[in-house]
Each structure stands twice: as C-alpha cells, then as structure tokens.
Design a protein around this motif. Sequence first.
Motif, PDB file in Angstrom:
ATOM      1  N   VAL A  35       0.834  -1.208   0.000  1.00  0.00           N
ATOM      2  CA  VAL A  35       0.000   0.000   0.000  1.00  0.00           C
ATOM      3  C   VAL A  35       0.868   1.258   0.000  1.00  0.00           C
ATOM      4  O   VAL A  35       0.588   2.207  -0.741  1.00  0.00           O
ATOM      5  CB  VAL A  35      -0.972  -0.010   1.203  1.00  0.00           C
ATOM      6  N   LEU A  46       2.390   1.542  -3.461  1.00  0.00           N
ATOM      7  CA  LEU A  46       1.344   1.920  -4.401  1.00  0.00           C
ATOM      8  C   LEU A  46       0.987   3.397  -4.263  1.00  0.00           C
ATOM      9  O   LEU A  46       0.857   4.107  -5.261  1.00  0.00           O
ATOM     10  CB  LEU A  46       0.107   1.051  -4.177  1.00  0.00           C
ATOM     11  N   LYS A  47       0.860   3.844  -3.033  1.00  0.00           N
ATOM     12  CA  LYS A  47       0.489   5.239  -2.791  1.00  0.00           C
ATOM     13  C   LYS A  47       1.564   6.195  -3.289  1.00  0.00           C
ATOM     14  O   LYS A  47       1.272   7.184  -3.959  1.00  0.00           O
ATOM     15  CB  LYS A  47       0.237   5.446  -1.293  1.00  0.00           C
ATOM     16  N   SER A  73      -8.442   5.904  -1.276  1.00  0.00           N
ATOM     17  CA  SER A  73      -8.403   5.336   0.080  1.00  0.00           C
ATOM     18  C   SER A  73      -9.088   3.985   0.114  1.00  0.00           C
ATOM     19  O   SER A  73      -8.608   3.053   0.769  1.00  0.00           O
ATOM     20  CB  SER A  73      -9.063   6.285   1.074  1.00  0.00           C
ATOM     21  N   TYR A  83      -6.772   1.432  -1.376  1.00  0.00           N
ATOM     22  CA  TYR A  83      -5.693   1.083  -0.446  1.00  0.00           C
ATOM     23  C   TYR A  83      -6.195   0.158   0.655  1.00  0.00           C
ATOM     24  O   TYR A  83      -5.510  -0.793   1.053  1.00  0.00           O
ATOM     25  CB  TYR A  83      -5.075   2.340   0.164  1.00  0.00           C
ATOM     26  N   GLY A 124      -4.956  -3.706   1.290  1.00  0.00           N
ATOM     27  CA  GLY A 124      -4.480  -4.121   2.609  1.00  0.00           C
ATOM     28  C   GLY A 124      -5.240  -5.304   3.165  1.00  0.00           C
ATOM     29  O   GLY A 124      -4.647  -6.255   3.695  1.00  0.00           O
TER      30      GLY A 124
END
Length: 83
Positions: A22, A25-26, A53, A56, A60
């Motif tokens: 995450v 990726l962010k 969000s 993500y 997760g």
Amino acid sequence: FIQWPFIIEGLIIGLVGALVSVVLLKVLYAGLAFKLQQSIPFLPLVFKSSQLSMIYIIVGLVGTILGILGAYLSVKKTLKSTI
C-alpha cells in the motif's frame, strides 16, 4: 494449540506485506499519475482521495486475508500428512 502460532505468523506476514504494498502503491501512484495524465490525457485515472483510500484499504485487507489463508492451508496440509 499447534496451528495458532503459524496462523498468527501468517497474519503478521500478510499485514506487513499489505502495508508495504500500500505504501509503495500510494507513493508511486501519486508520483506517476499526474505525469501520465499529462502525457496521455485520454487515459482515465482516479484522483479522488475517497476512491484511492478505498483501493488502499481493499489491497491491505486482501493481502492480510491471503497471508492468513496461506498459513491456514499450509498448517492444515502439514498436520494432515503427519497424522
């Protein structure tokens, strides 16, 4: 009594892997999405923070669940073959 430490380990490994993915990726999406949108304007990209969000969170959760599931299946198969 034998299964739970391995399942908890799978949970921890899945959680750490999910958090790393995450974060990567962010960071990568934030850096590359704007540049990609400028060079290829017809490519639909997501920029809403609420949608990102949610993506993500889903990444997760899926990573954590896969870690638990992998540990559970491995322990179940190993214990079944030793009995």
